[in-house]
Design a protein around this motif. Structure first.
Motif, PDB file in Angstrom:
ATOM      1  N   GLY A 224      40.101  40.121  41.051  1.00  0.00           N
ATOM      2  CA  GLY A 224      41.378  40.403  41.697  1.00  0.00           C
ATOM      3  C   GLY A 224      42.031  39.201  42.347  1.00  0.00           C
ATOM      4  N   LYS A 225      41.570  38.001  42.008  1.00  0.00           N
ATOM      5  CA  LYS A 225      42.145  36.779  42.583  1.00  0.00           C
ATOM      6  C   LYS A 225      43.339  36.351  41.739  1.00  0.00           C
ATOM      7  N   ALA A 226      44.436  37.071  41.927  1.00  0.00           N
ATOM      8  CA  ALA A 226      45.596  36.961  41.042  1.00  0.00           C
ATOM      9  C   ALA A 226      46.217  35.578  41.060  1.00  0.00           C
ATOM     10  N   GLU A 227      46.407  35.006  42.231  1.00  0.00           N
ATOM     11  CA  GLU A 227      47.079  33.712  42.314  1.00  0.00           C
ATOM     12  C   GLU A 227      46.288  32.628  41.596  1.00  0.00           C
ATOM     13  N   GLU A 228      44.968  32.605  41.818  1.00  0.00           N
ATOM     14  CA  GLU A 228      44.131  31.601  41.167  1.00  0.00           C
ATOM     15  C   GLU A 228      44.059  31.838  39.654  1.00  0.00           C
ATOM     16  N   ALA A 229      43.950  33.101  39.266  1.00  0.00           N
ATOM     17  CA  ALA A 229      43.883  33.418  37.837  1.00  0.00           C
ATOM     18  C   ALA A 229      45.167  33.006  37.129  1.00  0.00           C
ATOM     19  N   ARG A 230      46.295  33.292  37.734  1.00  0.00           N
ATOM     20  CA  ARG A 230      47.573  32.943  37.109  1.00  0.00           C
ATOM     21  C   ARG A 230      47.772  31.435  37.035  1.00  0.00           C
ATOM     22  N   ALA A 231      47.322  30.712  38.061  1.00  0.00           N
ATOM     23  CA  ALA A 231      47.447  29.258  38.040  1.00  0.00           C
ATOM     24  C   ALA A 231      46.615  28.662  36.910  1.00  0.00           C
ATOM     25  N   LEU A 232      45.402  29.149  36.746  1.00  0.00           N
ATOM     26  CA  LEU A 232      44.551  28.655  35.661  1.00  0.00           C
ATOM     27  C   LEU A 232      45.133  29.055  34.311  1.00  0.00           C
TER      28      LEU A 232
END
Length: 297
Positions: A224-232
């Motif tokens: 659920g770590k959306a910001e980090e997932a989207r950045a990667l």
């Protein structure tokens, strides 16, 4: 058991088109070292349509034996003839695969009832976990969510690989079926978003060249770590897109060749990547920090 980054493994070949067993061995070790969560062998990316049935089974046995339970092995065992798919699925079970991936029958263009009966027949015939695979852009047949919902009632149908890239449709699938089967992405560019909505992983082409990064991406999204997932995911987007500049697996095989991980072999009617696209794929590798001439094994 089957979740995270699941590589849709290429089938390494020598320049003359013969199977390259040493490179297959090296690739498996490469993926396990880099954290790949599971290996899908002899699917679309593995050129299932151009290997013989004998070779198909030989590849599966090599993969299962070498992996030796370290990660799940999912065997591509679909076909456009139901009895052929039953045969390949039974062979995969005998070899020791953990599950099978079954693509919708291509070319025949069956009705939704035909699709239901096709997958129901396989599920009833072979007691192995089975993953449905819908990729209408490749097969010219589209299995509707309502048909998936019907098939989710079979105990050994455990998941679907949704390669439509349609997130609204994927969300509907999750809401409709996720209490009975897992929803996996089959579209790298939208996989992070599907997982953030409740999907369980990604059967990935990009993972062939960026296994550690795709493992991390799926782990972030599943947590659920959306910001980090989207950045990667944004950093990996050049690969997600350019690895489909020609028909899969043409570009990803070229990329792996440039990384020094496989030889140049590919089978007709697929041909090597056109030279006009070489720099585009190499630039995508460079943009993701992947150097050429990496060695393994």
């Amino acid at each position: 058991m089957i979740s995270g980054s699941l590589v849709a493994l290429v089938t390494p070949m020598l320049p003359n088109g013969e199977l390259d067993w040493q490179r297959l061995h090296d690739l498996i070790e490469f993926h396990i070292e880099k954290g790949t969560d599971g290996i899908v062998a002899v699917g679309t990316t593995g050129e299932s349509a151009t290997v013989t049935i004998e070779e198909h089974c030989q590849i599966l046995k090599r993969v299962v034996d070498q992996v030796n339970g370290r990660v799940p092995v999912i065997a591509g065992s679909g076909g456009n003839a139901t009895q052929e798919a039953v045969h390949l699925t039974a062979e995969a079970k005998a070899i020791g695969a953990d599950a099978c991936l079954l693509v919708t029958p291509y070319y025949n263009k069956p009705t939704q009832e035909g699709l239901y009966r096709h997958f129901a027949t396989i599920a009833e015939a072979v007691a192995i976990p089975q993953i449905l695979y819908n990729v209408p852009g490749r097969t010219s047949v589209d299995m509707l969510n309502s048909t998936v919902d019907r098939l989710a009632g079979f105990d050994n149908i455990i998941a679907i690989k949704d390669a439509t890239g349609d997130l609204a449709r994927g969300k509907e699938l999750i809401e409709m079926c996720s209490n009975r089967i897992d929803i996996l992405s089959g579209d790298d560019a939208t996989a992070a978003e599907l997982i953030l909505m409740g999907g369980k992983g990604d059967i990935s082409v990009t993972a062939n060249v960026a296994p550690a990064e795709m493992h991390k991406l799926c782990a972030l999204a599943m947590a659920g770590k959306a910001e980090e997932a989207r950045a990667l995911n944004d950093r990996l987007m050049p690969l997600h897109k350019k690895l489909f500049i020609e028909s899969n697996p043409i570009p990803v095989k070229f990329a792996l060749q440039e990384m020094g991980l496989i030889d140049s072999g590919i089978r007709l009617p697929l041909t090597p990547l056109d030279t006009s696209h070489h720099a585009i794929v190499c630039d995508a590798l460079a943009a993701c920090g992947l150097a050429v001439t990496e060695s393994v094994g």
